[in-house]
Design a protein around this motif. Structure first.
Motif, PDB file in Angstrom:
ATOM      1  N   GLU A 179      38.068  47.853  56.398  1.00 19.31           N
ATOM      2  CA  GLU A 179      38.422  48.053  57.808  1.00 19.31           C
ATOM      3  C   GLU A 179      39.485  49.137  57.959  1.00 19.31           C
ATOM      4  OE1 GLU A 179      38.257  47.482  61.839  1.00 19.31           O
ATOM      5  OE2 GLU A 179      37.052  46.329  60.439  1.00 19.31           O
ATOM      6  N   VAL A 180      40.518  49.067  57.155  1.00 19.91           N
ATOM      7  CA  VAL A 180      41.613  50.037  57.226  1.00 19.91           C
ATOM      8  C   VAL A 180      41.126  51.440  56.854  1.00 19.91           C
ATOM      9  CG1 VAL A 180      43.774  50.722  56.085  1.00 19.91           C
ATOM     10  CG2 VAL A 180      43.485  48.382  56.906  1.00 19.91           C
ATOM     11  N   CYS A 181      40.153  51.514  55.949  1.00 18.25           N
ATOM     12  CA  CYS A 181      39.592  52.811  55.536  1.00 18.25           C
ATOM     13  C   CYS A 181      38.657  53.415  56.577  1.00 18.25           C
ATOM     14  CB  CYS A 181      38.786  52.660  54.238  1.00 18.25           C
ATOM     15  SG  CYS A 181      39.757  52.315  52.785  1.00 18.25           S
ATOM     16  N   GLY A 182      38.272  52.643  57.596  1.00 19.37           N
ATOM     17  CA  GLY A 182      37.328  53.128  58.590  1.00 19.37           C
ATOM     18  C   GLY A 182      35.903  53.187  58.077  1.00 19.37           C
ATOM     19  N   LEU A 183      35.562  52.281  57.141  1.00 19.86           N
ATOM     20  CA  LEU A 183      34.238  52.301  56.521  1.00 19.86           C
ATOM     21  C   LEU A 183      33.336  51.155  56.981  1.00 19.86           C
ATOM     22  CD1 LEU A 183      35.338  53.051  52.832  1.00 19.86           C
ATOM     23  CD2 LEU A 183      34.343  54.671  54.453  1.00 19.86           C
ATOM     24  N   SER A 184      33.765  50.413  58.016  1.00 14.63           N
ATOM     25  CA  SER A 184      33.051  49.192  58.397  1.00 14.63           C
ATOM     26  C   SER A 184      31.636  49.428  58.884  1.00 14.63           C
ATOM     27  CB  SER A 184      33.841  48.452  59.489  1.00 14.63           C
ATOM     28  OG  SER A 184      35.083  48.042  58.989  1.00 14.63           O
ATOM     29  N   GLU A 185      31.380  50.573  59.472  1.00 16.17           N
ATOM     30  CA  GLU A 185      30.082  50.809  60.120  1.00 16.17           C
ATOM     31  C   GLU A 185      29.099  51.583  59.248  1.00 16.17           C
ATOM     32  OE1 GLU A 185      29.487  49.312  62.986  1.00 16.17           O
ATOM     33  OE2 GLU A 185      31.530  48.522  62.833  1.00 16.17           O
ATOM     34  N   ARG A 186      29.311  51.624  57.954  1.00 13.27           N
ATOM     35  CA  ARG A 186      28.406  52.394  57.102  1.00 13.27           C
ATOM     36  C   ARG A 186      28.115  51.649  55.808  1.00 13.27           C
ATOM     37  NH1 ARG A 186      31.559  57.509  54.671  1.00 13.27           N
ATOM     38  NH2 ARG A 186      29.957  57.249  53.096  1.00 13.27           N
ATOM     39  N   GLU A 187      27.051  52.072  55.153  1.00 17.42           N
ATOM     40  CA  GLU A 187      26.717  51.483  53.859  1.00 17.42           C
ATOM     41  C   GLU A 187      27.610  52.103  52.794  1.00 17.42           C
ATOM     42  OE1 GLU A 187      22.977  50.880  50.759  1.00 17.42           O
ATOM     43  OE2 GLU A 187      22.644  51.872  52.677  1.00 17.42           O
ATOM     44  N   LEU A 188      28.299  51.264  52.063  1.00 11.08           N
ATOM     45  CA  LEU A 188      29.267  51.739  51.079  1.00 11.08           C
ATOM     46  C   LEU A 188      28.587  52.144  49.782  1.00 11.08           C
ATOM     47  CD1 LEU A 188      31.960  48.970  51.591  1.00 11.08           C
ATOM     48  CD2 LEU A 188      32.010  51.273  52.516  1.00 11.08           C
ATOM     49  N   THR A 189      29.109  53.195  49.160  1.00 10.20           N
ATOM     50  CA  THR A 189      28.628  53.664  47.864  1.00 10.20           C
ATOM     51  C   THR A 189      29.793  53.634  46.871  1.00 10.20           C
ATOM     52  OG1 THR A 189      29.199  55.980  48.262  1.00 10.20           O
ATOM     53  CG2 THR A 189      27.044  55.228  49.058  1.00 10.20           C
ATOM     54  N   LEU A 190      29.489  53.919  45.603  1.00  7.95           N
ATOM     55  CA  LEU A 190      30.571  53.991  44.618  1.00  7.95           C
ATOM     56  C   LEU A 190      31.558  55.100  44.978  1.00  7.95           C
ATOM     57  CD1 LEU A 190      29.048  53.346  41.071  1.00  7.95           C
ATOM     58  CD2 LEU A 190      29.909  51.726  42.749  1.00  7.95           C
ATOM     59  N   ASN A 191      31.084  56.185  45.603  1.00 11.57           N
ATOM     60  CA  ASN A 191      31.999  57.251  46.025  1.00 11.57           C
ATOM     61  C   ASN A 191      33.017  56.759  47.040  1.00 11.57           C
ATOM     62  OD1 ASN A 191      31.202  59.295  44.397  1.00 11.57           O
ATOM     63  ND2 ASN A 191      30.255  60.550  45.981  1.00 11.57           N
ATOM     64  N   ASP A 192      32.607  55.862  47.934  1.00 13.04           N
ATOM     65  CA  ASP A 192      33.560  55.289  48.893  1.00 13.04           C
ATOM     66  C   ASP A 192      34.638  54.494  48.175  1.00 13.04           C
ATOM     67  OD1 ASP A 192      32.297  56.228  51.302  1.00 13.04           O
ATOM     68  OD2 ASP A 192      30.740  54.727  50.977  1.00 13.04           O
ATOM     69  N   ILE A 193      34.246  53.825  47.099  1.00 15.27           N
ATOM     70  CA  ILE A 193      35.242  53.099  46.302  1.00 15.27           C
ATOM     71  C   ILE A 193      36.187  54.083  45.626  1.00 15.27           C
ATOM     72  CG2 ILE A 193      35.591  51.567  44.329  1.00 15.27           C
ATOM     73  CD1 ILE A 193      32.824  50.343  44.963  1.00 15.27           C
ATOM     74  N   ILE A 194      35.618  55.129  45.004  1.00 15.83           N
ATOM     75  CA  ILE A 194      36.424  56.081  44.242  1.00 15.83           C
ATOM     76  C   ILE A 194      37.427  56.807  45.135  1.00 15.83           C
ATOM     77  CG2 ILE A 194      36.337  58.240  42.911  1.00 15.83           C
ATOM     78  CD1 ILE A 194      33.562  57.258  41.876  1.00 15.83           C
TER      79      ILE A 194
END
Length: 572
Positions: free
Chosen positions: A267-282
Motif C-alpha cells: 500500500e505504501v509503495c503504491g502497488l495495490s492496483e497492479r500485479e506484482l512481479t519480482l522487479n517490484d520486490i527488488i
C-alpha cells in the motif's frame, strides 16, 4: 553506457531441436530455444517449468543435520525452553526471522526474535546478542541467514548452556561452528539436491521438516510463501529449481492474499492496483524492508512483517518508508562522492578493480553504493567506511567474476568476511586498507577476463515486429518469474525506423517514447527508451537503427504490448 551485443545464431541442428520442443509444447519456436537454453527439453520438464508444483519440493530431511535440528527444536518445546529466532538485518534475514517466528508461534509461545544492530554489533552473531539471550533465559537459538562463520560466538554461547541451530546459505569455512545442527546447502559434505536456497529458503525447509515431524498439514506453510518470494527476489539468488517453485507460488500469494505486514508495504509503495512481479520486490518492497536495518534497526522490519493489525502495520510501513527516503538521500550523496573519488584515480583506465574508502560514509548504504559503482564502471568494487575504529565494507561483482574468492584471497588481512560469488562483506584494521586494495587489484588482474569488464547484452533471439503479438507476450509470461539463471529474455530487431511520432519525455527530458516500424512489415510498435534521449536527434532523421529490448504489457492499453528498449545502435 555502451553495450556490446552478444548474439550467437543457432545452428540448423539447434534450430530444428528448438522447433521440435516448441511444437510439442504448443509455443512459438523462439520459446523452444529459450527452453533449451535453460536445459529444458522433455514435455514433463516443460510442464514443471511453466507451472511449478509444490509437490516437487525436495524432502527437507535430505539436508544434512535436519533430523538433528528438528529433534532439538521438538525437545525444546517439550521442555518448555525459551527459544530465540536470530537473523541478519537485511531483507533475507528479516523475512527469514518473520517466517520462522510466525510459523512456530502458532504452536509454541515461549519465543522471541532478535536482529543485531548494524552499527553496534555488526553482521552476524554478536556477543551482545548471546548475552541478551542468556539474560532472558534462552536455551536454543535458531539463527537465519548468518552464523556459518561464528565459531567463537557459538562456542561462547555453548559455554553458557545455549544451543544453536544454524540456517545459512553463505559459503562455509573449513572449520564449522559447534552448533547442534548446521543447515546449509553449501556445506562441502552436503547431500541436498539444490544448493542455491536463500537464507529464508533454508528457514522454510526447517519449518517444512518441523511440520512433517509433527503431522502439520503443508497448507499451513503456504501462508508463508510470500515471505519466501520477497527473500528470493531481494537476495538475487537463481530463479530455477526449488527457488523457482517457491518464488512462483510466493508471488501468487503476494498478489492474492499477502500477509498483513507485506500488504501494508504494498500500500505504501503504491502497488495495490497492479500485479506484482519480482522487479517490484527488488525495486520497491525490498528496499523499504532493508531501510529499517540501514537507518534504524532491522527489528522494526520484522515487527512489521509479523504484525496482525492492519492499521498498526500501515503506521509502521509509513515509518519504514520515511527511512527509505532518508536512505535515498544518503545514497545519492555518497554515490556522488564515491564517483568523484574514482575519477581522481590516476590509473583508473588500467585498473581491473575499484576499492574506495572514506571514514565518514554511512555504513548502512555502502552496499548500494558498491552496486552503483559496479554498474557504472563495470568492474568489481569494494566500498569501505570506518565504524568504531574498524574499516568495514561491501564488495560487488560483475558477471562471471567471483568477488568472494577475491576477498578470501586477502583473508590474512581481514578480521571478518563472508558472502558469495557476486557479493561479500568484510572488515579489517584501517591500516590494512592500502594493502588490501593492492592485493584485491592483483587478484583481479590475474582472474578477470576483458569481456567481463564490458557491459554486455545477451540477445536471446532476433525478431521481426510481426512476431510480437499479444499471444507471443502471453507465452513469454510463462517464463516468469525472471531473475538469475532465468533472465528476462532480450530480443533484437534490425533496421527499424521512427514512425514519425517519437518524442522526448520525462521531467528532465531524458527518455524517448517511441513509435517504430521495421523494414519487413507494416506493424507499428510502441516502446520506451529510458535515459537515452541523446539518440533522439538521430532517430528523427528517419534513418535506420537497431534496437535491443524486452517485451512487456502496455499498462495504459490493455491487450497491447510495448518494448522496453535497453539499447539503440544507429545502422552503419
Amino acid at each position: 553506457m555502451q553495450y556490446k551485443w552478444n548474439y550467437v545464431k543457432p545452428s540448423p541442428e539447434a534450430t530444428a531441436e528448438a522447433e521440435e520442443v516448441a511444437q510439442r509444447a504448443g509455443i512459438h519456436p523462439v520459446f523452444g530455444k529459450l527452453l533449451l537454453d535453460r536445459g529444458i527439453r522433455e514435455p514433463q520438464e516443460v510442464k514443471r517449468f511453466f507451472k511449478p508444483q509444490l509437490t516437487d519440493l525436495y524432502d527437507p530431511f535430505l539436508m544434512n543435520d535436519m533430523q538433528r535440528a528438528v529433534g532439538r527444536l521438538n525437545d525444546a518445546m517439550a521442555h518448555k525452553e525459551r527459544v530465540m529466532i536470530y537473523g541478519d538485518y537485511d531483507v533475507d534475514g528479516c523475512t527469514a526471522v518473520a517466517l520462522v517466528y510466525k510459523f512456530l508461534l502458532q504452536y509454541y509461545a515461549n519465543l522471541d526474535y532478535y536482529i543485531p544492530d548494524r552499527y553496534e554489533e555488526g553482521y552476524g552473531i554478536s556477543k551482545k546478542g548471546v548475552d541478551f539471550a542468556y539474560e532472558t533465559g534462552v536455551k536454543l537459538i535458531i539463527v537465519l541467514d548468518c552464523g556459518i562463520k561464528a565459531v567463537e560466538e557459538i562456542a561462547y554461547a555453548k559455554d553458557l548452556g545455549i544451543d544453536f541451530i544454524i540456517c545459512d546459505h553463505h559459503v562455509p569455512d573449513a572449520v564449522l561452528p559447534p552448533a547442534v545442527a548446521i543447515l546449509n546447502p553449501k556445506r562441502i559434505d552436503n547431500h541436498y539436491p539444490y544448493d542455491h536456497l536463500s537464507g529464508c529458503g533454508v528457514g522454510f525447509k526447517l519449518m517444512q521438516a518441523f511440520a512433517v515431524s509433527n503431522g502439520i498439514e503443508f497448507n499451513k506453510l503456504m501462508e508463508l510463501l510470500d515471505l519466501c518470494a520477497v527473500s528470493i527476489a531481494s537476495d538475487i539468488v537463481p530463479i530455477m529449481g526449488e527457488n523457482r517453485i517457491l518464488a512462483w507460488h510466493g508471488l501468487r500469494r503476494l498478489n492474492s492474499n499477502p500477509s498483513v505486514g507485506l500488504q501494508a508495504i504494498i500500500e505504501v509503495c503504491g502497488l495495490s492496483e497492479r500485479e506484482l512481479t519480482l522487479n517490484d520486490i527488488i525495486f520497491k518492497i525490498g528496499p523499504r524492508i532493508n531501510a529499517s536495518g540501514r537507518i534504524q534497526n532491522g527489528k522494526e522490519a520484522v515487527k512489521l512483517l509479523v504484525e496482525q493489525d492492519y492499521s498498526a502495520a500501515v503506521e509502521m510501513a509509513e515509518r519504514i518508508n520515511l527511512f527509505n527516503e532518508m536512505r535515498k538521500d544518503i545514497d545519492k550523496q555518497m554515490t556522488e562522492q564515491a564517483v568523484n573519488h574514482v575519477k581522481e584515480m590516476p590509473d583508473l583506465e588500467d585498473r581491473k578493480s575499484i576499492v574506495v574508502f572514506n571514514k565518514e560514509w554511512h555504513k548502512g548504504v555502502i552496499g548500494i553504493v558498491a552496486s552503483r559503482l559496479t554498474e557504472q564502471y563495470y568492474r568489481p568494487v569494494v566500498v569501505l567506511t570506518e565504524s568504531e575504529g574498524v574499516a568495514t565494507g561491501s564488495a560487488r561483482s560483475v558477471s562471471g567474476f567471483d568477488v568472494y574468492g577475491a576477498v578470501r584471497s586477502c583473508a590474512d588481512l581481514l578480521d571478518n568476511f563472508g558472502g558469495h560469488t557476486y557479493a561479500a562483506g568484510l572488515s579489517m584494521r584501517v591500516e590494512n586498507v592500502p594493502e588490501f586494495a593492492r592485493r584485491f587489484e592483483e587478484y583481479a588482474e590475474n582472474h578477470i577476463l576483458d569481456e567481463q569488464m564490458e557491459a554486455t547484452l545477451e540477445v536471446d533471439a532476433v525478431l521481426d515486429f510481426s512476431d510480437i503479438t499479444f499471444d507471443f507476450y502471453r507465452q513469454l509470461r510463462k517464463f516468469a518469474p525472471f531473475g538469475p539463471d532465468n533472465a528476462r529474455p532480450t530480443f533484437c530487431t534490425h533496421r527499424v525506423y521512427d514512425y514519425g511520432t517519437s518524442k522526448v519525455v520525462g521531467r528532465g527530458q531524458e527518455h524517448i517514447k517511441l513509435e517504430l516500424v521495421d523494414n519487413k512489415s507494416n506493424t507499428v510498435m510502441n516502446g520506451i527508451a529510458f535515459g537515452q534521449s541523446s539518440q533522439a536527434r538521430y532517430i528523427k532523421t528517419k534513418r535506420a537503427f537497431d534496437i535491443c529490448y524486452s517485451i512487456e504489457e502496455n499498462t495504459h492499453k490493455r491487450g497491447e504490448v510495448q518494448l522496453q528498449i535497453v539499447d539503440i545502435k544507429p545502422c552503419e
